[in-house]
Design an enzyme around this catalytic site. Structure first.
Site, PDB file in Angstrom:
ATOM      1  N   ASP A  41       0.858  -1.178   0.000  1.00  0.00           N
ATOM      2  CA  ASP A  41       0.000   0.000   0.000  1.00  0.00           C
ATOM      3  C   ASP A  41       0.900   1.235   0.000  1.00  0.00           C
ATOM      4  O   ASP A  41       1.477   1.599   1.028  1.00  0.00           O
ATOM      5  CB  ASP A  41      -0.897  -0.020   1.241  1.00  0.00           C
ATOM      6  CG  ASP A  41      -1.868   1.158   1.284  1.00  0.00           C
ATOM      7  OD1 ASP A  41      -1.794   2.019   0.379  1.00  0.00           O
ATOM      8  OD2 ASP A  41      -2.678   1.216   2.224  1.00  0.00           O
ATOM      9  N   TYR A 157      -4.685  16.418  -6.794  1.00  0.00           N
ATOM     10  CA  TYR A 157      -4.164  15.669  -7.938  1.00  0.00           C
ATOM     11  C   TYR A 157      -3.259  16.553  -8.796  1.00  0.00           C
ATOM     12  O   TYR A 157      -2.121  16.179  -9.109  1.00  0.00           O
ATOM     13  CB  TYR A 157      -5.323  15.133  -8.781  1.00  0.00           C
ATOM     14  CG  TYR A 157      -4.869  14.339  -9.986  1.00  0.00           C
ATOM     15  CD1 TYR A 157      -4.473  13.014  -9.848  1.00  0.00           C
ATOM     16  CD2 TYR A 157      -4.828  14.915 -11.253  1.00  0.00           C
ATOM     17  CE1 TYR A 157      -4.044  12.285 -10.942  1.00  0.00           C
ATOM     18  CE2 TYR A 157      -4.396  14.195 -12.351  1.00  0.00           C
ATOM     19  CZ  TYR A 157      -4.012  12.878 -12.189  1.00  0.00           C
ATOM     20  OH  TYR A 157      -3.566  12.162 -13.266  1.00  0.00           O
ATOM     21  N   LYS A 161       0.923  16.340  -9.352  1.00  0.00           N
ATOM     22  CA  LYS A 161       1.539  16.138 -10.665  1.00  0.00           C
ATOM     23  C   LYS A 161       2.485  17.282 -11.032  1.00  0.00           C
ATOM     24  O   LYS A 161       3.515  17.057 -11.685  1.00  0.00           O
ATOM     25  CB  LYS A 161       0.456  15.948 -11.726  1.00  0.00           C
ATOM     26  CG  LYS A 161      -0.364  14.666 -11.550  1.00  0.00           C
ATOM     27  CD  LYS A 161       0.515  13.428 -11.558  1.00  0.00           C
ATOM     28  CE  LYS A 161      -0.312  12.138 -11.504  1.00  0.00           C
ATOM     29  NZ  LYS A 161       0.531  10.915 -11.558  1.00  0.00           N
TER      30      LYS A 161
END
Length: 282
Positions: A41, A157, A161
């Protein structure tokens, strides 16, 4: 034949890359939370340590390359920003830092990190969150994102990135990486048909937003074609590729910022660049 570690190899683009490498006769040590040679994980520090250690043991201390394809998208959920941050940024950086000696032990090792065109097409990404990632400060990232409420996963997100793309660019050219013969690059896909995108398209509100997004050539990317790009970036033909972020997104990045890139080196920063160059050569 070579030995590669591939994270996120149980589905989507990671699986397509792993399949192509195996078909070519390479050994693939696949890492994912399910159905993998190394089950871990990556959203927890312990999981990342476990994955890093087991891969090194299976590779016998030498890796010819790595593909960091594990990632989480901006789905709803109160804890989603944390999970995105842990997997998309720390799940790349922590593993690669642990694997760097094994990559340096190989001849011309190649690493490909999955970035995203979200790094340049999502507006108003909080710079403080990006800096938090680069500082290794998860709590700073989460504090910055909290006021965005339901939009926090989207910005988590995009910020992850942006940060991982900058980490690749900064790290790739250092003595510990380029100086050790390791080629570190990133690929920035657009909308690619994967189980994640299929799930988003099945949700009317998300599907409407996705379909409105500008893709000049139209349609969606194909996971196998993206895997072709990654395999090329791992090949001898990519020996001179270092610190690049390659956009494979149907033209979306160019649509948004046709005149923003490339830019010449600002004269005021030239002294800083020359200083870094001298430090690298030493």
């Amino acid at each position: 034949m070579s030995t590669y570690a591939v994270t996120g190899a149980a589905s989507g683009m990671g699986r397509a890359v792993a399949d192509q490498l195996r078909t070519a006769g390479h050994t693939v040590i696949d890492v994912d939370i399910v159905e993998s040679t190394v089950t871990a994980d990556l959203s927890t520090p312990a999981g990342r340590r476990s994955a890093a250690t087991e891969v090194l043991e299976r590779a016998d201390g030498r890796l010819d390359g790595a593909v960091m394809a594990a990632g989480l998208g901006p789905a709803p959920g109160r804890d989603r920003p944390r999970l995105i941050a842990e997997v998309n940024y720390f799940g790349v950086v922590d593993l690669l830092e642990a694997w760097r000696p094994a990559l340096a032990a190989a001849d011309r090792a190649k690493v490909v990190v999955f970035a995203s065109n979200s790094s340049t097409t999502v507006p108003v990404v909080p710079g403080r969150a990006v800096r938090g990632f680069l500082d290794g400060d998860l709590e700073k990232v989460l504090r910055t994102l909290r006021p965005f409420g339901k939009q926090a996963p989207t910005f988590a997100y995009a910020a992850s990135k942006v940060a991982i793309s900058r980490w690749v660019r900064r790290t790739a050219v250092t003595r510990g990486w380029a100086g050790a013969g390791i080629r570190l690059n990133a690929i920035a896909p657009g909308a690619v048909l994967t189980p994640l995108l299929d799930k988003q398209l099945a949700t009317p509100a998300e599907a409407k937003q996705i379909k409105r997004f500008p893709v000049p050539i139209g349609g969606y990317g194909d996971a196998d074609q993206l895997a072709d790009w990654v395999v090329f970036m791992l090949s001898d033909s990519a020996d001179f590729l270092c610190g690049s972020v390659v956009f494979v997104d149907g033209g979306s990045d160019a649509w948004f910022r046709a005149d923003d890139w490339p830019r010449p080196v600002p004269a005021l920063r030239l002294r800083s660049y020359l200083s870094r160059m001298r430090a690298f050569r030493r």
